[in-house]
Each structure stands twice: as structure tokens, then as C-alpha cells.
Design a protein around this motif. Structure first.
Motif, PDB file in Angstrom:
ATOM      1  N   GLU A  92      -2.878   4.428  -6.404  1.00 55.76           N
ATOM      2  CA  GLU A  92      -4.270   4.300  -5.959  1.00 55.76           C
ATOM      3  C   GLU A  92      -5.288   4.678  -7.029  1.00 55.76           C
ATOM      4  O   GLU A  92      -6.410   4.187  -7.005  1.00 55.76           O
ATOM      5  CB  GLU A  92      -4.503   5.160  -4.720  1.00 55.76           C
ATOM      6  CG  GLU A  92      -3.740   4.662  -3.504  1.00 55.76           C
ATOM      7  CD  GLU A  92      -3.980   5.533  -2.287  1.00 55.76           C
ATOM      8  OE1 GLU A  92      -5.082   6.103  -2.155  1.00 55.76           O
ATOM      9  OE2 GLU A  92      -3.062   5.639  -1.466  1.00 55.76           O
ATOM     10  N   GLN A 114      -2.941  -5.450   0.060  1.00 56.10           N
ATOM     11  CA  GLN A 114      -2.291  -4.155   0.293  1.00 56.10           C
ATOM     12  C   GLN A 114      -1.372  -4.153   1.513  1.00 56.10           C
ATOM     13  O   GLN A 114      -0.457  -3.338   1.596  1.00 56.10           O
ATOM     14  CB  GLN A 114      -3.329  -3.045   0.424  1.00 56.10           C
ATOM     15  CG  GLN A 114      -4.205  -3.146   1.656  1.00 56.10           C
ATOM     16  CD  GLN A 114      -5.220  -2.029   1.743  1.00 56.10           C
ATOM     17  OE1 GLN A 114      -5.154  -1.062   0.985  1.00 56.10           O
ATOM     18  NE2 GLN A 114      -6.160  -2.150   2.665  1.00 56.10           N
ATOM     19  N   GLY A 169      -5.891  -0.550  -5.743  1.00 57.48           N
ATOM     20  CA  GLY A 169      -4.764   0.036  -6.451  1.00 57.48           C
ATOM     21  C   GLY A 169      -4.095  -0.957  -7.377  1.00 57.48           C
ATOM     22  O   GLY A 169      -4.540  -2.096  -7.533  1.00 57.48           O
ATOM     23  N   ARG A 185       0.813  -1.223   0.000  1.00 56.04           N
ATOM     24  CA  ARG A 185       0.000   0.000   0.000  1.00 56.04           C
ATOM     25  C   ARG A 185       0.842   1.266   0.000  1.00 56.04           C
ATOM     26  O   ARG A 185       0.373   2.331  -0.388  1.00 56.04           O
ATOM     27  CB  ARG A 185      -1.002   0.007   1.141  1.00 56.04           C
ATOM     28  CG  ARG A 185      -0.440   0.109   2.513  1.00 56.04           C
ATOM     29  CD  ARG A 185      -1.601   0.147   3.533  1.00 56.04           C
ATOM     30  NE  ARG A 185      -1.317  -0.662   4.682  1.00 56.04           N
ATOM     31  CZ  ARG A 185      -0.650  -0.227   5.737  1.00 56.04           C
ATOM     32  NH1 ARG A 185      -0.199   0.999   5.777  1.00 56.04           N
ATOM     33  NH2 ARG A 185      -0.424  -1.026   6.755  1.00 56.04           N
TER      34      ARG A 185
END
Length: 142
Positions: free
Chosen positions: A13, A85, A115, A8
């Protein structure tokens, strides 16, 4: 003690979604305008695949398909590779190696897409002095 980067922290994103019936030409324009190399292909509310700029060239243009008439769903990669993530970024690297892909879809704990992480994203974050990082950060040639 070094901290491990999570997916992440390195992912992009802003995912662009396009319906499977979108013509290749429209998808290519969207990629150019957003300065991206991929879009997620949908069929209704379901994820159906990933279309990359390379897919357009190798699977459509090189075969003489009409970009105004060919729907993206016809040439998109259907084998979706995903990563959580909260997984270490190194896990995304291993998935790319194992599946020979340059992008991996990133999901949350509920398996919702949040994402995309690309080989360029990983290079810029994990090895910022590498040639791949420099190339990934450079402005596109126009």
C-alpha cells in the motif's frame, strides 16, 4: 472450500511518488532508504510512469547517462499496467505474464492508485515455500 486471495490482500500500500523531473540519483537514494524497487512517476497530479531499479541500470547507467542530471521521467516505463484491488491475485499474475512486467499498479473502483503488487509480493503470499518467496523476504545485501 479454499478462498481466493484478492489483489488488495497481497499488494503493497505504501506507494512512493516522485515528480518526473526528479534526478535519477535522488530516486535511487529514495529506493535504498525505503528498501523498495520502484517509484511511481508523476507529472503534475497525473501518473506518468513507473521507475524501477532495473530501469535505472538498463536505461540510464548502462547508456552512460549522468544520474545527477537525468530526470526519472526520461527513463521511466510509460506503459502502465493496472489491476483492480478486488480482482483475484491470480489475475495480477496473468497480467504480469501477458505484459512481461514484474509489477502492476493497483487501482480502486474509482481508478485511483491504492498500491502496487510485485512478483515478489505474489510469491510470498501465494507460494511461501518457493525460492522466489525466500529471496523476496530476505534482507537486502549491503
Amino acid at each position: 472450500m479454499a478462498t481466493t486471495q484478492l489483489v488488495r490482500e497481497v499488494m503493497t500500500e505504501d506507494v512512493v511518488y516522485l515528480p518526473a523531473e526528479t534526478p535519477l540519483e535522488a530516486a535511487a537514494r529514495e529506493m535504498r532508504e525505503k528498501n523498495i524497487g520502484d517509484v511511481v512517476v508523476t507529472e503534475g497530479s497525473a501518473l506518468a510512469g513507473v521507475l524501477t531499479d532495473r530501469d535505472i541500470v538498463v536505461r540510464a547507467v548502462a547508456d552512460g547517462q549522468d544520474p545527477r542530471q537525468t530526470p526519472i521521467g526520461q527513463i521511466a516505463s510509460r506503459d502502465l499496467v493496472t489491476v483492480d484491488q478486488d480482482a483475484p491475485a491470480s489475475h495480477a499474475v496473468e497480467l504480469m505474464r501477458t505484459h512481461a512486467v514484474r509489477r502492476v499498479l493497483v487501482c480502486d473502483a474509482d481508478r485511483q492508485l491504492v498500491g502496487i503488487v510485485s512478483i515478489g509480493d505474489l510469491a510470498m503470499e501465494m507460494d511461501p515455500s518457493s525460492a522466489l518467496s525466500d529471496i523476496s523476504e530476505a534482507s537486502p545485501n549491503r
